[in-house]
Structures are given as structure tokens and as C-alpha cells.
Design a protein around this motif. Structure first.
Motif, PDB file in Angstrom:
ATOM      1  N   THR A   9       5.030   2.039  38.281  1.00  0.00           N
ATOM      2  CA  THR A   9       5.762   0.657  38.384  1.00  0.00           C
ATOM      3  C   THR A   9       6.202   0.394  37.062  1.00  0.00           C
ATOM      4  O   THR A   9       7.572   0.182  37.142  1.00  0.00           O
ATOM      5  N   LEU A  10       5.515   0.481  36.074  1.00  0.00           N
ATOM      6  CA  LEU A  10       5.973   0.189  34.949  1.00  0.00           C
ATOM      7  C   LEU A  10       7.133   1.273  34.323  1.00  0.00           C
ATOM      8  O   LEU A  10       7.900   0.855  33.512  1.00  0.00           O
ATOM      9  N   VAL A  11       6.793   2.493  34.393  1.00  0.00           N
ATOM     10  CA  VAL A  11       7.328   3.552  33.687  1.00  0.00           C
ATOM     11  C   VAL A  11       8.519   4.189  34.747  1.00  0.00           C
ATOM     12  O   VAL A  11       9.607   3.935  34.311  1.00  0.00           O
ATOM     13  N   TYR A  12       8.279   4.841  35.774  1.00  0.00           N
ATOM     14  CA  TYR A  12       8.999   5.507  36.590  1.00  0.00           C
ATOM     15  C   TYR A  12       9.935   4.434  37.265  1.00  0.00           C
ATOM     16  O   TYR A  12      11.097   4.873  37.749  1.00  0.00           O
TER      17      TYR A  12
ATOM     18  N   GLU B  50       7.423   1.329  27.646  1.00  0.00           N
ATOM     19  CA  GLU B  50       6.827   1.114  28.934  1.00  0.00           C
ATOM     20  C   GLU B  50       5.202   1.999  28.995  1.00  0.00           C
ATOM     21  O   GLU B  50       4.316   1.535  29.453  1.00  0.00           O
ATOM     22  N   TRP B  51       5.144   3.361  28.367  1.00  0.00           N
ATOM     23  CA  TRP B  51       4.005   3.980  28.458  1.00  0.00           C
ATOM     24  C   TRP B  51       2.986   3.215  27.722  1.00  0.00           C
ATOM     25  O   TRP B  51       1.789   3.202  27.989  1.00  0.00           O
ATOM     26  N   GLY B  52       3.400   2.652  26.548  1.00  0.00           N
ATOM     27  CA  GLY B  52       2.574   1.578  25.897  1.00  0.00           C
ATOM     28  C   GLY B  52       1.856   0.434  26.664  1.00  0.00           C
ATOM     29  O   GLY B  52       0.834   0.066  26.630  1.00  0.00           O
ATOM     30  N   GLN B  53       3.024   0.079  27.431  1.00  0.00           N
ATOM     31  CA  GLN B  53       2.487  -1.122  28.200  1.00  0.00           C
ATOM     32  C   GLN B  53       1.440  -0.799  29.368  1.00  0.00           C
ATOM     33  O   GLN B  53       0.555  -1.345  29.517  1.00  0.00           O
ATOM     34  N   VAL B  54       1.263   0.446  29.781  1.00  0.00           N
ATOM     35  CA  VAL B  54       0.550   0.935  30.673  1.00  0.00           C
ATOM     36  C   VAL B  54      -0.968   0.954  30.282  1.00  0.00           C
ATOM     37  O   VAL B  54      -1.919   0.258  30.878  1.00  0.00           O
TER      38      VAL B  54
ATOM     39  N   ALA C 209       1.661  -4.062  38.964  1.00  0.00           N
ATOM     40  CA  ALA C 209       1.738  -3.791  37.615  1.00  0.00           C
ATOM     41  C   ALA C 209       2.635  -4.916  36.832  1.00  0.00           C
ATOM     42  O   ALA C 209       2.551  -4.855  35.679  1.00  0.00           O
ATOM     43  N   ASN C 210       3.492  -5.588  37.456  1.00  0.00           N
ATOM     44  CA  ASN C 210       4.257  -6.883  36.715  1.00  0.00           C
ATOM     45  C   ASN C 210       4.294  -7.726  37.767  1.00  0.00           C
ATOM     46  O   ASN C 210       3.949  -7.705  38.742  1.00  0.00           O
ATOM     47  N   ASP C 211       5.410  -8.680  37.746  1.00  0.00           N
ATOM     48  CA  ASP C 211       5.201  -9.961  38.202  1.00  0.00           C
ATOM     49  C   ASP C 211       6.279 -10.072  39.386  1.00  0.00           C
ATOM     50  O   ASP C 211       6.894 -11.107  40.066  1.00  0.00           O
ATOM     51  N   ASP C 212       7.114  -8.699  39.718  1.00  0.00           N
ATOM     52  CA  ASP C 212       8.063  -8.778  40.971  1.00  0.00           C
ATOM     53  C   ASP C 212       7.382  -8.078  42.009  1.00  0.00           C
ATOM     54  O   ASP C 212       7.245  -6.711  41.818  1.00  0.00           O
ATOM     55  N   PRO C 213       6.904  -8.622  42.940  1.00  0.00           N
ATOM     56  CA  PRO C 213       6.245  -8.017  44.012  1.00  0.00           C
ATOM     57  C   PRO C 213       7.054  -6.815  44.828  1.00  0.00           C
ATOM     58  O   PRO C 213       6.295  -5.981  45.166  1.00  0.00           O
TER      59      PRO C 213
END
Lengths: 436, 309
Positions: free
Chosen positions: A219-222, A244-248, A313-317
Motif C-alpha cells: 500500500t505505501l510503496v507500490y 515510502e520504504w522508510g515509512q514501511v 497502511a494509511n488513512d484511505d481505506p
């Protein structure tokens, strides 16, 4: 000549001849001139005979289909199996020595020395592009089955990374299934306050740790950057440079630092982690769908005691993607492909795709409309139907060593002995080495 | 009367000589099949394997490229490999010393008139008979954070000593070492018991008559005569612990992180997980040289202390 001498001489000669005979047998056997009874190839040469070497899960799912295939066609399928680890160890040597079976289990992408990408580039696999079932490959499966535009693997099934949860624990805590990262954190906080370990983290060995990386990266990267693999391969970005990888890893660290993961996570084996969810000691565990039957087996209520959802992984379902991994079969290029291709066509028939999926409780390998007996994966099926699936992040890394570094150094990172920059730096170094 | 002993007359002549020569050849001919088999399954692969250590062989069909000493350079420069080498040496030295002392203590304690000595000997030796993989799984369970060991410590009021035995990098290696010693101390005990059987009781009696106490008899009679047993025990323990794989791989897989990784585990992963057979063979070669060097040094060193009865 005495009587003793007359007796001893033939005995001596006999021993000498026996020794010589044994020596010759050993030598000739070693040279391959003596066939010690392995007649499967000789006898199997006629009319639609096929050898297959698969992993134990595939063996279980294929067994009834092989029986039906043999009955329908009169062909024979000589199948042998091993655990995936053992198979990966042996297959490389078998291919090199020319003793591999016609139909073989291969890993997706470049994830091991016997993955489609690796073997495909070496010319070890037969091109399957002309098969009609290739039209039914989903995009993420096709990306892992293709090498240089040729389809080289057939997906017998797909596994998804799902969050399994204990329904009773959620009900007792008055929780709904979270659909955003914030809701997920709130659920963890509520469970923690109720004295329940929010997330079972059986990270001994690292296998279950990687599911977190792939689920969050999906979700965060791809979802943010579908071309990230091409960019990394081209040297345009790296794990460490990519925000984004850092965010994972920041997400996982957030859970660790809040105490939402099991205490002593690096010492907990997988079975104990699953059992803790079954007993209600912990509420959730992130796992592959193929492992759900094992989890269900630990609870008296079986499958009904658990539910699954896609990890947000984020706030967008609507942004949540489900990581999905195909389980592949491929045809050994050194084999006569006819029988193998026929068998794959048989497996691709919709009723057989459904039979395999139902037998194993997994997702169908092909994007075929099939009726599944179990609704265990029902909550994620709408996402898959909408195309909201993504391959595991590691599959298109240059080799399995990047993943191995992530698993081992990831344990040091979880332990606090390594910071995120250090971990991503090590993964980048291994990635670069894999490309050289 | 004089008795003269002499060799029986030897049958002379060239035929007899040829017959004796043929007879002398028989044992060697009988050895040929075994030697051929040994050469085929051990010697040839070993020599061939040594050659691969200087290549980049990845298990593929094409001829591997010659890389000279690159694999060895990597082995001694890569942090993970250096850590594995350090862990291997720590395991080998600590296991060898502690296991030998524990085995000796058990042997001395059970080489007595205790009524239950045979039962106790069997109990202490039993773990050595179990496959290392079984031992690994057993202790992996016992040492989990919620496992029986921590439960037992809690039950006797020692809950403060509970640890994440295999998941905490500061104690994981010590936990692995303790399991290995637990499994193999019984074997060392048996070696020492065999050695103690060979100590003549009259030496102890003579020492006692000379006024030697129990400690002096142990120090000046028993221990010097146990040096051959010590040589065997140390050699077996050292070689076994240098090539340790099973228990480590099952219990920790080399983790957490790289905390318990040994050279054998790295060798396995490089070959069968990463497909780097050339590099893996270089590790095997280095490990073989280390084992050989240690075994040689140890044998030479200990033989100096052996005494003739």
C-alpha cells in the motif's frame, strides 16, 4: 595336493572373484553403466507419461486431480514432493545434473536460485506463452511468470497476506474491523488497555516479520509508485533514498515502540504465535492465507473462530492493497514438453482450478470465475476482484539475498541494535551486489 | 634335558613363494571395492569441492569462472562471516572446556559404589543418543519466553531470572552452548568412565599407604592416568563443536540477527538459500583447515602429558 589345500583354493578364488565382481559393480555403477532398478524413465517413456517434483502443499492439492487426469487420459503422472526449502535445495542440483522432473515447482520472480526469473534467464524453462490459459493470468501474476515477454510458469494457486483475528476477542473489546491505519492503531490501543497482546509477532527466524514488510509496502510503496522496481533496477532510487520504504519500517517501529507486538517476539516460533491468537492471549496475527488451516486447527471453533482483513497502511481505506503470491509450476526445458503442457491445460480448466483452490483453501491461481466452498477469504475477495492486489515486494529484487539480509538484519533492527537507515543501507548493498 | 624351540621348517621352492605372495595379496584385493567406493563418494567429491572454492560456481550448467582467492577474501572481510567465525570459535572453546569438566565431574561422581550409579549413568548419557535435530526442537520449545523453563523459574520464585533465551541476542549464544553441553556431557562422562576403569586400584592403595589424601590421589594418580581419555574427549568435543550445525539451525536459524550464526550455518545458507556454491565451498575448506589445525595442535599438546602405566 592335500585335502585342505583343495578346499581352500576354490574358496580363495571365490573370494577373489567376488571381490573383483563387487569392485566392477561399484565402478560400473558409478560410471552409470549399471542401472540399479530406477526404471521409471525407461518405462515411462511411452504415451503421455509425466514426472513431477512439487512441494508438499502442491502435492496435496494435485493428488485428486492427478487421479482424475490419469483416468481421463490414460496417461501416468509420477509425482514426488518435498518441503519448499528442501525442494529449492535439490532442484538446482537436479537441473544442473539433468535429472530434474518434467514438471517442477519454481519460486516467483527472482526470489530464490530456483525462481522463474533466474531459471528463465538461464534457459532452463519451456515457453508456455501459446497456452490458452495465459489469457487468465492476473497482471501481478503475469509480472512474476514472465521473462523477456515469455510466460514460463503456471499458477496453481495464489496466497494472500491477511490479518487473521480472533472474533471473540474483538467482540469482547467491542471492536470493528479496522479499515485505516488510524483505526488499526486505535484497535491496538483498546486491546492493549484490555490486557490483551494486540498483535502476535512470532518473529523467530524472520518469516512472519517479512509479511509486515510486504503488506505495508504493497500500500505505501507500490500503490504510490507502481514502477518502483524498474526505478530501483535502473539505479534511480534505493531503499534508503525512497521515502515510502522508510515509512514501511516507521510503521512497524510505531507498533513495536507502542508495545503492541508480542513480548520477546524474536524468541517466539510461528506455531506458538498462532496458538496465542487461537487462545485469545493475542488478538491478531499477520500471515499468509495458506497457513489459515493451521490457525483454525488450534481453536475449538475452527475457522468460525477467526476472521481476516487486509492490513491498512494509511488513512484511505480505498488505497489498501492485498499482497498476493502465486504458487508456480513450470516445465523443465530439458524434458519432452508435450505431456507437461497437456497436464497444465487440464489443470487450467475452470472446474480443476476450483477443485485445487477448494482442496487447499487457497485463492485460485488463474483469474477464472470459480465457486469457492469456503468463505474464509471472503473479506478480501472484493479487493482482489477490483484488482487491488500486489505481488510480494521481494519477488522482483535481483535475488533472494536481499530478502535474507532483510530477515536477519531486520531482527537486529527490531532488537534496536540497528537503525532504519542502517537496515535499508544493508539491503541496498545486497541489492547492488545482486545486480552486479 | 634340553628343550629346543625352533620355527617349523619353511616350505621352500618358487611355487610356495608364489602361493604365499598370492595369499598376501588377498586382503588388499578385498579392500579394493571399499576403497573404490570411498574414493568415489568421499575423496573425489572432496577434491573437486576444494577446486570449486576458487570459482564463482552458482550451481549452473556453464563452467564456473576462476576467481582466485576472492571467496576467501570475502569470508574474512564480510561482517556476517567474521561474526560467524567468532561465534564458531566461542562455541568450540567454551563447549570443549565446560563439557570436558562436567563430563569428568560426572564420571568421578558415578565411578563409585553408589547403588543408583547405573541408572544415573544411563540418565546422563541418554541425551547423547538422541538426534541433534530432536534436541533442537525440544529445547526451542523449552526456551521460548512462555516456555517451561521460564515457567519453572517463576514457580520456584526465581521469575526475575526468566529470559528470552533464544530471542535476546545477549543470551542466545550462551543458551545454545548450554544445550550442546547438556546433550553431550554424558558422552564425555562415558569416555572418562572407561578411562577410570583402566586406573589400577593398587596405585590408589599404594598412594593411600604413603599417606596421600583423596585430593592428592585424584591430582597425582587419577588425573595423570586420565590424560589419554582427556585427549579423546577434547578431540571429539572440539571437532564436533567446530562443525556444529543442527542444533543451531533448528533452535535459532543463526539468529536473532547473526547472534548465533556459525560457519556451518553460513555455509548452508550460502549454498542452499543463495545458490553461491563456490563461496560456500570456500567456507567449508576454511572450516576443514580450522578443524584440522585445532585437532593437530590438541593431539600434540596432550600427548606430552600422557603417562605410561
Amino acid at each position: 595336493m592335500t585335502i585342505d589345500a583343495a578346499r581352500s583354493r576354490p574358496a580363495r578364488v571365490l573370494i577373489q572373484r567376488a571381490a573383483l565382481g563387487t569392485a566392477l559393480a561399484v565402478t560400473l555403477g558409478a560410471c552409470g553403466f549399471v542401472n540399479s532398478g530406477d526404471d521409471s524413465t525407461e518405462e515411462g517413456g511411452s504415451g503421455g507419461s509425466l514426472t513431477a517434483y512439487v512441494n508438499t502443499e502442491q502435492n496435496t492439492g494435485l493428488a485428486p486431480l492427478i487421479e482424475a487426469y490419469e483416468e481421463e487420459t490414460g496417461a501416468t503422472v509420477d509425482i514426488s514432493s518435498a518441503t519448499t526449502d528442501e525442494l529449492n535445495q535439490q532442484l538446482r542440483v537436479q537441473l544442473t545434473s539433468g535429472t530434474a522432473a518434467d514438471l517442477i515447482r519454481v519460486s516467483p520472480g527472482n526470489s530464490s536460485p530456483v525462481a522463474v526469473g533466474v531459471l528463465g534467464r538461464e534457459g532452463e524453462l519451456t515457453d508456455l506463452s501459446d497456452a490458452s490459459w495465459t489469457d487468465e493470468l492476473s497482471d501481478d501474476t503475469r509480472a512474476l511468470a514472465e521473462v523477456d515477454g515469455q510466460v514460463l510458469a503456471f499458477p496453481v494457486s495464489r496466497n494472500a497476506i491477511v490479518m487473521a483475528y480472533n472474533r471473540q476477542v474483538f467482540e469482547d473489546a467491542g471492536l470493528e474491523v479496522p479499515t485505516t491505519w488510524s483505526e488499526f492503531l486505535d484497535a491496538c490501543a483498546a486491546l492493549d488497555a484490555a490486557g490483551i497482546t494486540p498483535i502476535a509477532a512470532p518473529f523467530q527466524g524472520g518469516i512472519y516479520f517479512q509479511f509486515w514488510v510486504y503488506a505495508l509496502a504493497g500500500t505505501l510503496v507500490y500503490a504510490e509508485n507502481p514502477d518502483i522496481d524498474e526505478q530501483m533496477a535502473a539505479g534511480e532510487t534505493t531503499f534508503a533514498e525512497n521515502a515510502e520504504w522508510g515509512q514501511v519500517f516507521a510503521r512497524i517501529a510505531e507498533l513495536r515502540d507502542a508495545g503492541y507486538l508480542s513480548d520477546g517476539m524474536l524468541g517466539i516460533p510461528a506455531d506458538q504465535g498462532l496458538q496465542s491468537v487461537a487462545t485469545g492471549e493475542a488478538a491478531m496475527v499477520l500471515m499468509v492465507s495458506a497457513g489459515l488451516p493451521q490457525l483454525h486447527g488450534y481453536a475449538e471453533g475452527g475457522a468460525d473462530a477467526f476472521g481476516v482483513f487486509a492490513l491498512p497502511a494509511n488513512d484511505d481505506p480505498e488505497a489498501t492493497l492485498v499482497p498476493v503470491a502465486p504458487d508456480f509450476l513450470a516445465v523443465n526445458a530439458a524434458a519432452d514438453p508435450e505431456a507437461a503442457l497437456e497436464f497444465l491445460d487440464f489443470l487450467a480448466q475452470p472446474e480443476n482450478v476450483a477443485a485445487y483452490a477448494n482442496e487447499m483453501g487457497v485463492l485460485p491461481g488463474l483469474a477464472t470465475e470459480v465457486e469457492l466452498d469456503s468463505d474464509v477469504l471472503g473479506p478480501i475477495e472484493p479487493l482482489l476482484a477490483d484488482g487491488r492486489s500486489v505481488a510480494y515486494a521481494n519477488y522482483l529484487w535481483p535475488n533472494g539475498d536481499v530478502q535474507q539480509t532483510m530477515l536477519q538484519s531486520g531482527q537486529e533492527w527490531l532488537d534496536g541494535a540497528l537503525d532504519t537507515a542502517g537496515l535499508l543501507g544493508q539491503m541496498d548493498a545486497e541489492y547492488a551486489r545482486g545486480q552486479s | 634335558m634340553t628343550l629346543t624351540l625352533s620355527r617349523p621348517a619353511v616350505d621352500g621352492g618358487p611355487r610356495a613363494t608364489r602361493r604365499r605372495a598370492r595369499r598376501a595379496r588377498v586382503p588388499y584385493l578385498l579392500l579394493v571395492p571399499a576403497l573404490l567406493f570411498y574414493a568415489f563418494v568421499v575423496l573425489w567429491p572432496t577434491l573437486q569441492g576444494a577446486g570449486y572454492a576458487f570459482t564463482d560456481w552458482a550451481g549452473r550448467r556453464e563452467t564456473p569462472g576462476f576467481v582466485g582467492l576472492d571467496n576467501f577474501t570475502e569470508l574474512f572481510s564480510a561482517p556476517a562471516a567474521r561474526s560467524a567465525l567468532r561465534n564458531t570459535l566461542i562455541i568450540a572453546l567454551s563447549t570443549t572446556i565446560v563439557q570436558t569438566l562436567v563430563g569428568l565431574a560426572l564420571a568421578l561422581a558415578l565411578h563409585s559404589a553408589l547403588a543408583s550409579r547405573n541408572l544415573l549413568r544411563t540418565m546422563f548419557f541418554a541425551p547423547a543418543l538422541l538426534p541433534p535435530v530432536i534436541i533442537g526442537f525440544l529445547w526451542q520449545y523449552i526456551l521460548t519466553p512462555a516456555g517451561p523453563l521460564n515457567d519453572a523459574l517463576g514457580a520456584v520464585g526465581l521469575g526475575g531470572l526468566a529470559q528470552n533465551w533464544l530471542g535476546d541476542s545477549s543470551v542466545a549464544l550462551a543458551s545454545v552452548i548450554a544445550v550442546i553441553i547438556w546433550q553431550n556431557a554424558g558422552l564425555t562422562m562415558v569416555i572418562y568412565l572407561a578411562g577410570l576403569e583402566g586406573v589400577p586400584p593398587e596405585l590408589h592403595e599404594a598412594a593411600t599407604m604413603d599417606g596421600a589424601g583423596r585430593w592428592q590421589r585424584l591430582r597425582h594418580v587419577t588425573l595423570p592416568l586420565l590424560v589419554p581419555a582427556t585427549t579423546i574427549a577434547l578431540s571429539l568435543t572440539l571437532i564436533g563443536s567446530l562443525k556444529l550445525f543442527d542444533q543451531v539451525y533448528v533452535m535459532t536459524g543463526g539468529g536473532p540477527g547473526y547472534a548465533t550464526e556459525t560457519l556451518s550455518v553460513v555455509m548452508y545458507k550460502e549454498a542452499f538459500v543463495s545458490g553461491r556454491y563456490g563461496y560456500s565451498t570456500a567456507i567449508a575448506l576454511v572450516l576443514t583447515m580450522i578443524v584440522f589445525a585445532f585437532a593437530l595442535l590438541q593431539l600434540r599438546g596432550l600427548r606430552r602429558f600422557e603417562v605410561q602405566q
